[in-house]
Write a protein that holds these residues in place. Structure first.
Motif, PDB file in Angstrom:
ATOM      1  N   ARG A 180      23.048  15.201   7.091  1.00  0.00           N
ATOM      2  CA  ARG A 180      24.086  15.166   8.128  1.00  0.00           C
ATOM      3  C   ARG A 180      24.648  13.756   8.211  1.00  0.00           C
ATOM      4  O   ARG A 180      23.891  12.789   8.216  1.00  0.00           O
ATOM      5  CB  ARG A 180      23.545  15.592   9.488  1.00  0.00           C
ATOM      6  CG  ARG A 180      24.640  15.507  10.566  1.00  0.00           C
ATOM      7  CD  ARG A 180      24.190  15.901  11.931  1.00  0.00           C
ATOM      8  NE  ARG A 180      25.287  15.731  12.892  1.00  0.00           N
ATOM      9  CZ  ARG A 180      25.206  16.014  14.184  1.00  0.00           C
ATOM     10  NH1 ARG A 180      24.064  16.475  14.686  1.00  0.00           N
ATOM     11  NH2 ARG A 180      26.252  15.821  14.981  1.00  0.00           N
TER      12      ARG A 180
ATOM     13  N   ILE B 255      27.014  11.115  10.443  1.00  0.00           N
ATOM     14  CA  ILE B 255      27.553  10.854  11.781  1.00  0.00           C
ATOM     15  C   ILE B 255      28.428   9.608  11.705  1.00  0.00           C
ATOM     16  O   ILE B 255      27.926   8.516  11.416  1.00  0.00           O
ATOM     17  CB  ILE B 255      26.426  10.638  12.809  1.00  0.00           C
ATOM     18  CG1 ILE B 255      25.450  11.823  12.785  1.00  0.00           C
ATOM     19  CG2 ILE B 255      26.998  10.449  14.206  1.00  0.00           C
ATOM     20  CD1 ILE B 255      24.230  11.616  13.665  1.00  0.00           C
TER      21      ILE B 255
ATOM     22  N   GLU C  86      27.819  15.550  22.293  1.00  0.00           N
ATOM     23  CA  GLU C  86      26.729  16.489  22.024  1.00  0.00           C
ATOM     24  C   GLU C  86      25.731  16.461  23.172  1.00  0.00           C
ATOM     25  O   GLU C  86      25.361  15.383  23.655  1.00  0.00           O
ATOM     26  CB  GLU C  86      26.031  16.159  20.709  1.00  0.00           C
ATOM     27  CG  GLU C  86      26.906  16.359  19.489  1.00  0.00           C
ATOM     28  CD  GLU C  86      26.107  16.329  18.194  1.00  0.00           C
ATOM     29  OE1 GLU C  86      24.862  16.338  18.258  1.00  0.00           O
ATOM     30  OE2 GLU C  86      26.734  16.297  17.126  1.00  0.00           O
TER      31      GLU C  86
ATOM     32  N   ALA D 165      15.998   8.491  17.760  1.00  0.00           N
ATOM     33  CA  ALA D 165      17.069   9.433  18.065  1.00  0.00           C
ATOM     34  C   ALA D 165      18.411   8.722  18.073  1.00  0.00           C
ATOM     35  O   ALA D 165      18.512   7.550  18.435  1.00  0.00           O
ATOM     36  CB  ALA D 165      16.828  10.111  19.410  1.00  0.00           C
TER      37      ALA D 165
ATOM     38  N   VAL E 258      20.238  13.543  18.111  1.00  0.00           N
ATOM     39  CA  VAL E 258      19.892  13.835  16.723  1.00  0.00           C
ATOM     40  C   VAL E 258      18.611  13.071  16.402  1.00  0.00           C
ATOM     41  O   VAL E 258      18.592  11.840  16.408  1.00  0.00           O
ATOM     42  CB  VAL E 258      21.031  13.422  15.768  1.00  0.00           C
ATOM     43  CG1 VAL E 258      20.617  13.662  14.324  1.00  0.00           C
ATOM     44  CG2 VAL E 258      22.305  14.189  16.092  1.00  0.00           C
TER      45      VAL E 258
ATOM     46  N   THR F  51      21.561  11.166   7.835  1.00  0.00           N
ATOM     47  CA  THR F  51      20.157  11.558   7.870  1.00  0.00           C
ATOM     48  C   THR F  51      19.918  12.624   6.805  1.00  0.00           C
ATOM     49  O   THR F  51      20.813  13.420   6.492  1.00  0.00           O
ATOM     50  CB  THR F  51      19.762  12.113   9.245  1.00  0.00           C
ATOM     51  OG1 THR F  51      20.535  13.284   9.530  1.00  0.00           O
ATOM     52  CG2 THR F  51      19.984  11.074  10.328  1.00  0.00           C
TER      53      THR F  51
END
Length: 203
Positions: A138, A140, A170, A164, A174, A124
């Protein structure tokens, strides 16, 4: 400003989605305004540099330089800049210069993107508000992605949808495109494309 979505599918295993509220400059008038705006930015930046160069001209520029600074500062424009620099308040000049420089490098738009690569993960990105800093990104990995979903939430008195990514380990999710929050139709297009790229091996 309206938000538009640009989808790119360079290969069956890679997908890129970008949302932006920048003007597309499709008309001739919009293009002329865009170039005129950049011209004004250049003039403002040159003006700030000239102002501070005139203020410290005795310390920075020597007579032995290959540039005839004495002629430059004695010209009508140069003398006006020198007079303004010599009579202005230093603190006020610094504050005004900082505001002008910030305005010169201010983008005036936001751009956010989602890059999906099967077998690797997703990245992202949210652009910086100015040209001076890089975008915040970021990555992932696929092993940490549990799911990609569309949620809804209240923003003020309206319901807004957001994309999301649920990440293993987490407590929160995100949020993709957190600044612009495009509408549900655009989010569904990104959701289908990203899930297809990550999980679906069929054409």
């Amino acid at each position: 400003m309206p938000v538009h979505l640009i989808s790119r599918l360079p290969s069956p295993t890679t997908a890129s989605f970008t949302v932006s509220n920048a003007s597309r400059h499709t008309s001739t008038l919009a293009k002329l305004f865009f170039y005129f705006q950049f011209l004004l930015r250049g003039i403002a930046f040159a003006g700030v540099l000239s102002f501070h160069a005139a203020r410290f001209r005795h310390a920075l520029f020597s007579q032995d330089s290959f540039v005839p600074w004495a002629t430059v500062w004695s010209s009508p424009l140069g003398s006006s800049v020198c007079q303004l620099a010599d009579t202005s308040n230093f603190v006020v000049a610094i504050l005004v210069s900082a505001l002008v420089i910030y305005g010169v490098f201010l983008k005036g738009y936001t751009e956010e993107s989602l890059l999906v690569i099967r077998g690797l993960g997703i990245q992202t990105s949210t652009s910086s508000p100015t040209y001076l800093f890089k975008a915040a990104t970021r990555f992932i990995p696929t092993t940490e992605i549990q799911d990609i979903v569309i949620h809804e939430a209240f923003k003020g008195f309206e319901v807004r949808f957001y994309l999301a990514v649920i990440v293993a380990g987490e407590p929160g999710v995100v949020v993709v495109f957190p600044k612009l929050l495009p509408n549900r139709a655009k989010l569904e297009e990104v959701w289908r494309g990203s899930r297809h790229c990550l999980y679906d091996s069929k054409p």
